[in-house]
Each structure stands twice: as C-alpha cells, then as structure tokens.
Design a protein around this motif. Structure first.
Motif, PDB file in Angstrom:
ATOM      1  N   VAL A   1      48.243  50.658  46.023  1.00 15.45           N
ATOM      2  CA  VAL A   1      48.288  52.278  46.106  1.00 15.45           C
ATOM      3  C   VAL A   1      46.682  52.634  46.646  1.00 15.45           C
ATOM      4  O   VAL A   1      46.402  53.138  47.731  1.00 15.45           O
ATOM      5  CB  VAL A   1      48.714  52.913  44.937  1.00 15.45           C
ATOM      6  N   THR A   2      45.714  52.385  45.616  1.00 12.82           N
ATOM      7  CA  THR A   2      44.584  52.948  45.605  1.00 12.82           C
ATOM      8  C   THR A   2      43.624  52.096  46.966  1.00 12.82           C
ATOM      9  O   THR A   2      43.090  52.883  47.719  1.00 12.82           O
ATOM     10  CB  THR A   2      43.478  52.304  44.561  1.00 12.82           C
ATOM     11  N   GLU A   3      43.845  50.909  47.053  1.00 10.31           N
ATOM     12  CA  GLU A   3      43.110  50.279  48.407  1.00 10.31           C
ATOM     13  C   GLU A   3      43.776  50.670  49.653  1.00 10.31           C
ATOM     14  O   GLU A   3      43.008  50.656  50.593  1.00 10.31           O
ATOM     15  CB  GLU A   3      43.056  48.764  47.895  1.00 10.31           C
ATOM     16  N   SER A   4      45.113  50.755  49.514  1.00  9.62           N
ATOM     17  CA  SER A   4      45.668  51.061  50.959  1.00  9.62           C
ATOM     18  C   SER A   4      45.386  52.441  51.272  1.00  9.62           C
ATOM     19  O   SER A   4      45.087  52.526  52.503  1.00  9.62           O
ATOM     20  CB  SER A   4      47.273  50.995  50.797  1.00  9.62           C
ATOM     21  N   LEU A   5      45.257  53.301  50.082  1.00 15.45           N
ATOM     22  CA  LEU A   5      44.774  54.539  50.697  1.00 15.45           C
ATOM     23  C   LEU A   5      43.369  54.484  51.246  1.00 15.45           C
ATOM     24  O   LEU A   5      42.837  55.234  52.103  1.00 15.45           O
ATOM     25  CB  LEU A   5      44.896  55.633  49.429  1.00 15.45           C
ATOM     26  N   SER A   6      42.538  53.724  50.370  1.00 19.79           N
ATOM     27  CA  SER A   6      41.236  53.646  50.684  1.00 19.79           C
ATOM     28  C   SER A   6      40.830  53.249  52.030  1.00 19.79           C
ATOM     29  O   SER A   6      39.953  53.655  52.853  1.00 19.79           O
ATOM     30  CB  SER A   6      40.525  52.644  49.619  1.00 19.79           C
TER      31      SER A   6
ATOM     32  N   GLY B   1      47.757  31.428  34.791  1.00 18.69           N
ATOM     33  CA  GLY B   1      47.981  30.430  35.301  1.00 18.69           C
ATOM     34  C   GLY B   1      48.163  30.771  37.161  1.00 18.69           C
ATOM     35  O   GLY B   1      48.253  29.884  37.798  1.00 18.69           O
ATOM     36  N   ASP B   2      47.782  31.847  37.358  1.00 16.68           N
ATOM     37  CA  ASP B   2      47.902  32.121  38.967  1.00 16.68           C
ATOM     38  C   ASP B   2      46.608  31.996  39.316  1.00 16.68           C
ATOM     39  O   ASP B   2      45.738  33.290  39.625  1.00 16.68           O
ATOM     40  CB  ASP B   2      48.415  33.724  39.160  1.00 16.68           C
ATOM     41  N   HIS B   3      45.952  31.028  39.691  1.00 16.60           N
ATOM     42  CA  HIS B   3      44.651  30.740  40.020  1.00 16.60           C
ATOM     43  C   HIS B   3      44.200  31.197  41.403  1.00 16.60           C
ATOM     44  O   HIS B   3      43.206  31.511  41.704  1.00 16.60           O
ATOM     45  CB  HIS B   3      44.111  29.165  39.788  1.00 16.60           C
ATOM     46  N   ASP B   4      45.219  31.244  42.255  1.00 20.63           N
ATOM     47  CA  ASP B   4      44.983  31.733  43.683  1.00 20.63           C
ATOM     48  C   ASP B   4      44.608  33.315  43.545  1.00 20.63           C
ATOM     49  O   ASP B   4      43.674  33.900  44.097  1.00 20.63           O
ATOM     50  CB  ASP B   4      46.157  31.396  44.436  1.00 20.63           C
ATOM     51  N   LEU B   5      45.407  34.114  42.870  1.00 22.71           N
ATOM     52  CA  LEU B   5      45.354  35.245  42.954  1.00 22.71           C
ATOM     53  C   LEU B   5      44.088  35.783  42.109  1.00 22.71           C
ATOM     54  O   LEU B   5      43.141  36.436  42.041  1.00 22.71           O
ATOM     55  CB  LEU B   5      46.555  36.419  42.025  1.00 22.71           C
ATOM     56  N   ALA B   6      43.750  34.773  41.179  1.00 16.80           N
ATOM     57  CA  ALA B   6      42.392  34.981  40.190  1.00 16.80           C
ATOM     58  C   ALA B   6      41.219  34.843  40.943  1.00 16.80           C
ATOM     59  O   ALA B   6      40.242  35.641  40.873  1.00 16.80           O
ATOM     60  CB  ALA B   6      42.607  33.967  38.690  1.00 16.80           C
ATOM     61  N   ALA B   7      41.278  33.917  41.729  1.00 19.84           N
ATOM     62  CA  ALA B   7      40.052  33.809  42.900  1.00 19.84           C
ATOM     63  C   ALA B   7      40.073  34.857  43.718  1.00 19.84           C
ATOM     64  O   ALA B   7      38.969  35.354  43.860  1.00 19.84           O
ATOM     65  CB  ALA B   7      40.302  32.262  43.412  1.00 19.84           C
ATOM     66  N   ARG B   8      40.896  35.487  44.108  1.00 16.12           N
ATOM     67  CA  ARG B   8      41.163  36.337  45.251  1.00 16.12           C
ATOM     68  C   ARG B   8      40.611  37.851  44.144  1.00 16.12           C
ATOM     69  O   ARG B   8      39.667  38.602  45.225  1.00 16.12           O
ATOM     70  CB  ARG B   8      42.390  36.750  45.781  1.00 16.12           C
ATOM     71  N   ALA B   9      41.077  37.836  43.156  1.00 20.39           N
ATOM     72  CA  ALA B   9      40.318  39.102  42.423  1.00 20.39           C
ATOM     73  C   ALA B   9      38.921  39.094  42.078  1.00 20.39           C
ATOM     74  O   ALA B   9      38.230  39.796  42.008  1.00 20.39           O
ATOM     75  CB  ALA B   9      41.353  39.244  41.026  1.00 20.39           C
ATOM     76  N   ARG B  10      38.581  37.584  41.755  1.00 13.67           N
ATOM     77  CA  ARG B  10      37.183  37.497  41.527  1.00 13.67           C
ATOM     78  C   ARG B  10      36.304  37.926  42.720  1.00 13.67           C
ATOM     79  O   ARG B  10      35.071  38.468  42.841  1.00 13.67           O
ATOM     80  CB  ARG B  10      36.836  36.123  41.198  1.00 13.67           C
ATOM     81  N   GLN B  11      36.680  37.404  44.031  1.00 12.19           N
ATOM     82  CA  GLN B  11      35.943  37.752  45.196  1.00 12.19           C
ATOM     83  C   GLN B  11      35.937  39.277  45.470  1.00 12.19           C
ATOM     84  O   GLN B  11      34.831  39.710  45.794  1.00 12.19           O
ATOM     85  CB  GLN B  11      36.681  37.037  46.400  1.00 12.19           C
TER      86      GLN B  11
ATOM     87  N   GLU C   1      38.085  46.077  51.836  1.00 12.24           N
ATOM     88  CA  GLU C   1      39.253  46.866  51.309  1.00 12.24           C
ATOM     89  C   GLU C   1      40.514  46.422  51.750  1.00 12.24           C
ATOM     90  O   GLU C   1      41.537  46.355  51.033  1.00 12.24           O
ATOM     91  CB  GLU C   1      38.945  48.292  51.266  1.00 12.24           C
ATOM     92  N   ILE C   2      40.575  46.013  53.206  1.00  7.19           N
ATOM     93  CA  ILE C   2      41.936  45.444  53.593  1.00  7.19           C
ATOM     94  C   ILE C   2      42.224  44.555  52.905  1.00  7.19           C
ATOM     95  O   ILE C   2      43.451  44.003  52.427  1.00  7.19           O
ATOM     96  CB  ILE C   2      41.664  45.160  55.094  1.00  7.19           C
ATOM     97  N   ASP C   3      41.311  43.303  52.492  1.00  9.97           N
ATOM     98  CA  ASP C   3      41.641  42.055  51.752  1.00  9.97           C
ATOM     99  C   ASP C   3      41.988  42.537  50.316  1.00  9.97           C
ATOM    100  O   ASP C   3      43.118  42.136  49.987  1.00  9.97           O
ATOM    101  CB  ASP C   3      40.288  41.029  51.528  1.00  9.97           C
ATOM    102  N   HIS C   4      41.432  43.487  49.577  1.00  8.76           N
ATOM    103  CA  HIS C   4      41.812  43.854  48.519  1.00  8.76           C
ATOM    104  C   HIS C   4      43.212  44.556  48.198  1.00  8.76           C
ATOM    105  O   HIS C   4      44.060  44.213  47.322  1.00  8.76           O
ATOM    106  CB  HIS C   4      40.754  44.995  47.815  1.00  8.76           C
ATOM    107  N   ALA C   5      43.498  45.344  49.398  1.00  7.85           N
ATOM    108  CA  ALA C   5      45.139  46.021  49.410  1.00  7.85           C
ATOM    109  C   ALA C   5      46.064  44.614  49.642  1.00  7.85           C
ATOM    110  O   ALA C   5      47.085  44.915  49.056  1.00  7.85           O
ATOM    111  CB  ALA C   5      45.236  46.738  50.730  1.00  7.85           C
TER     112      ALA C   5
END
Ligand SMILES: [Fe+2]
Ligand SMILES: [Fe+2]
Length: 224
Positions: free
Chosen positions: A101-106, A36-46, A133-137
C-alpha cells in the motif's frame, strides 16, 4: 514564506516518513528472519538501509532549499496492525501496509513529482529515491504472494481501509502542497489526490484482489 521555504517544510515531512520507514523495515527484517524467511529478511534489511539513505538525501534537499535539515525528534515507532494478531499475521499485515500500500502509492507520487521537478538536486534525489521505492513495493507484493500460497489471506481484507487511510495521510503530507512548488518537488494537492485515486484503483486493488485479499474494485474513491 518564500517558495523554497514552503517546499522545505514539505520535504521535512518526507524526511520524517523516510526515518519511520527505516524502523518499519528493520522490524520486518527481524520478523522475517525469526520466521526463517531469510530472502525476505535480507530484502527488508536492504530496504531499511535504503530508507536511511533517503533520509540523508532529504536532509540535503532541505538544506539546499534553505530549511533546517536537522531531523525531527525521533517519535516511537508506531506498531502496525492490531495487537491481537498472531506474530506471523502481524508481520504480514506490516508487509502489506508498508510494501503493497504505502510504497506503491509512494512510487506513483514520486514519479509524478519527478515529471514536474526542475531543481537539479531535487530531480537527482527523486530519481534515486523512486528506484528504491519500487523494490520496496515489490518486497511487499512478494511477501503477500508467499503468504497467499501457504494459506488464505482473506482476513487482511478487513484491514485494507485502515491501511489506505494511514498511507494516504502520510504519503500525501510528504509530497503535496500549494500549486506553486512543482519545480521544487512538491505536488499540487489536487494532483496528489488524483494520483492516489488512480494508483489505488489500477495497482493496489487489483494486486490485493489477485491474492484474495479483496474481492475487486470495491473501495470508495479516495478523497484526499
Ligand atoms: Fe524511502
Ligand atoms: Fe521505501
């Protein structure tokens, strides 16, 4: 092997990592939606869409360097985190492993690459990828902050070393090579190790400590 051919081989690692990231963010989007966390879901889809775009850009760089841009055969998506974890904890584990972890390193490694790259297409590609990648972190840190506001997330601390080992192995393979390739978007291995160590100590550990995942700067320096 010529310098462009050696660089193209490293960019093929990057291509494989980007393709794997499509799968991880797609999986996370489904998990967040189920919670039910639709904001995070939309960000992950992006993020998944961004990673698909990154893979295409990597293929174009590989072709420009004279390499084979055909993607490697798709491997099954490695499941992140211990199978015994409840579903919500598994999603949080994945968000922290992939985002924090991964995206911050990236981000840090790509910014270092960007500082030394001179090949115009490589520079344009790095600019485009690092922005996303900044958005993904940030997505990972937002997921951790939300979870930490609801419950104690200290259990993640036992998994931080495993997350670090996996992320370092993948990210360093995707950007590091011999010392002659900096213009083509490949970091000298020693520099990549230094960037990882600095980012771990100054970005990731403090961020995890802020949410009670680790006590502070407790982990040993990263050797590679
Ligand atoms: Fe990416
Ligand atoms: Fe990413």
């Amino acid at each position: 092997m010529t310098a462009p051919a050696r660089a193209a081989a490293i960019w093929r690692h990057r291509l494989a990592i980007e393709r794997e990231a499509v799968g991880h963010f797609g999986w996370l989007a489904a998990r967040f939606a189920a919670q039910g966390d639709h904001d995070l879901a939309a960000r992950a889809r992006q993020a998944a869409a961004d990673e698909r775009d990154h893979a295409g850009r990597c293929q174009a760089v590989i072709a420009a360097l004279g390499g084979d841009p055909a993607p490697p055969a798709a491997a099954p998506l490695p499941a992140l985190g211990p199978a015994a974890l409840p579903a919500a904890d598994r999603a949080l584990y994945a968000a922290v492993a992939v985002g924090c972890v991964t995206e911050s390193l990236s981000c840090a490694l790509l910014l270092a690459l960007r500082a030394t790259a001179t090949h115009p297409q490589v520079v344009a590609t790095l600019d485009a990828i690092v922005r996303d990648e900044i958005d993904h972190a940030r997505l990972g840190w937002a997921a951790l902050a939300r979870a930490a506001a609801r419950a104690d997330v200290g259990w993640l601390g036992a998994h931080v070393d495993a997350m670090r080992a996996a992320a370092v192995a993948d990210e360093v393979a995707a950007v590091a090579g011999d010392d002659a390739l900096a213009a083509l978007g490949v970091l000298p291995r020693a520099q990549a190790a230094a960037v990882v160590a600095t980012t771990w100590a100054t970005v990731i550990v403090p961020g995890l400590a802020r949410h009670g995942v680790v006590a502070g700067a407790t982990s040993a320096p990263v050797a590679s």
